[in-house]
Design a protein around this motif. Structure first.
Motif, PDB file in Angstrom:
ATOM      1  N   ASN A   1     104.905 -18.480 -29.983  1.00  0.00           N
ATOM      2  CA  ASN A   1     105.498 -17.332 -30.672  1.00  0.00           C
ATOM      3  C   ASN A   1     105.333 -17.476 -32.179  1.00  0.00           C
ATOM      4  N   VAL A   2     104.819 -16.441 -32.804  1.00  0.00           N
ATOM      5  CA  VAL A   2     104.709 -16.364 -34.257  1.00  0.00           C
ATOM      6  C   VAL A   2     105.399 -15.081 -34.694  1.00  0.00           C
ATOM      7  N   SER A   3     106.549 -15.191 -35.327  1.00  0.00           N
ATOM      8  CA  SER A   3     107.336 -14.021 -35.717  1.00  0.00           C
ATOM      9  C   SER A   3     107.106 -13.614 -37.157  1.00  0.00           C
TER      10      SER A   3
ATOM     11  N   GLY B   1      99.148  -8.599 -27.129  1.00  0.00           N
ATOM     12  CA  GLY B   1      99.294  -9.945 -26.567  1.00  0.00           C
ATOM     13  C   GLY B   1      97.961 -10.634 -26.373  1.00  0.00           C
ATOM     14  N   GLY B   2      96.959  -9.888 -25.910  1.00  0.00           N
ATOM     15  CA  GLY B   2      95.647 -10.486 -25.699  1.00  0.00           C
ATOM     16  C   GLY B   2      94.979 -10.888 -27.001  1.00  0.00           C
ATOM     17  N   GLU B   3      95.130 -10.058 -28.032  1.00  0.00           N
ATOM     18  CA  GLU B   3      94.559 -10.399 -29.334  1.00  0.00           C
ATOM     19  C   GLU B   3      95.236 -11.636 -29.913  1.00  0.00           C
ATOM     20  N   GLN B   4      96.545 -11.745 -29.757  1.00  0.00           N
ATOM     21  CA  GLN B   4      97.242 -12.946 -30.222  1.00  0.00           C
ATOM     22  C   GLN B   4      96.743 -14.182 -29.487  1.00  0.00           C
ATOM     23  N   GLN B   5      96.522 -14.045 -28.182  1.00  0.00           N
ATOM     24  CA  GLN B   5      96.030 -15.184 -27.399  1.00  0.00           C
ATOM     25  C   GLN B   5      94.664 -15.641 -27.901  1.00  0.00           C
TER      26      GLN B   5
END
Length: 266
Positions: free
Chosen positions: A88-90, A137-141
């Protein structure tokens, strides 16, 4: 070839629960290994032992012939890189800044060229200045994967070929990027790294891995190539599923959900 990672009679317990029971297995440089199994089989726990994130309750885990617990965290980070299941990066870091975190402890000059090429490889170059929380979510992954590859590459410059550990790396990716990520991971193995991934999709595991380790109730039920590990017997004994095993034109086994029947067993 000598093993880069060795587990010998490694167990992990939490109070009365045995999550891993007497695991002995070797991992070699240049190979891709998939760890599969039903929920609660011990897959992620095994990966966390391999990474040094957990210490075995009994037995040993060795990296390059040395007990993994003997490495200082910074030294360990130079020899193995881990893509965790949940990161997690907030804060509003940019994509480039998140990837650059993989180069902590290295000069920017060492990282810059690598960051450019890695952003291209994970198809995020156009988003490098986007704030991380605005990504899908996929781009963050994919950004976290690039960060992991940067850490691996910089560590290999000083310590030789390392270990890449991936915990369900395709869980939030579309079909194209599932294949692309695993193909990139395979390329790191072909360059000499040991690449170990926890996967749920057996068909992706067959495409990706030289070896597939099948976990069941904290033990290794099967360890072999795709044909050995994806069989009607393994499907029944481990996954409680009856399904015909089909083959691709490349003679890789695959299974279809449409063919599956749930067996009446726990």
């Amino acid at each position: 070839m000598n093993a880069v990672l060795q587990l010998r009679s490694a167990s992990y317990r939490v109070k009365d629960a045995v999550l891993l029971d007497q695991i002995s297995v070797d991992f070699r440089p240049g190979e891709t290994v998939a760890i599969v199994g039903p929920n609660g089989a011990g897959k992620s726990t095994l990966l966390r032992l391999i990474s040094g994130d957990l210490s075995p309750s009994s037995g040993h885990v060795q990296l390059l012939g040395r007990d993994i617990s003997a490495y200082a965290p910074r030294d360990l980070a130079k020899r193995r890189s881990v893509l965790s299941q949940h990161v997690n990066v907030s804060f509003p870091f940019t994509v480039e800044e998140v990837v650059r975190m993989g180069g902590e402890g290295h000069a920017d000059a060492e990282s810059n060229g690598l960051i450019d090429s890695l952003l291209d490889e994970v198809e995020l170059a156009a988003l490098r200045h986007r704030e991380f929380p605005t990504l899908s979510g996929g781009e963050q992954q994919r950004a976290h994967f690039a960060r992991t590859l940067l850490q691996l590459a910089l560590g290999e410059r000083t310590h030789g070929k390392g270990v890449l550990l991936l915990d369900e790396p395709t869980s939030s990716l579309d079909l194209r990027h599932q294949i692309k990520l695993l193909d990139l991971a395979r390329s790191k193995a072909r360059e000499g790294a040991a690449v170990i991934a926890v996967l749920h999709d057996l068909n992706l595991a067959a495409r990706f891995a030289d070896r597939i380790i099948v976990m069941k109730k904290g033990t290794i039920a099967c360890d072999g190539d795709a044909t050995t590990s994806i069989s009607a017997k393994v499907m029944a004994d481990v996954f409680s599923i009856s399904a015909p095993i089909r083959q691709t034109q490349q003679a890789l086994p695959f299974v279809l959900q449409q063919d599956m029947t749930i067996l009446d067993r726990p």
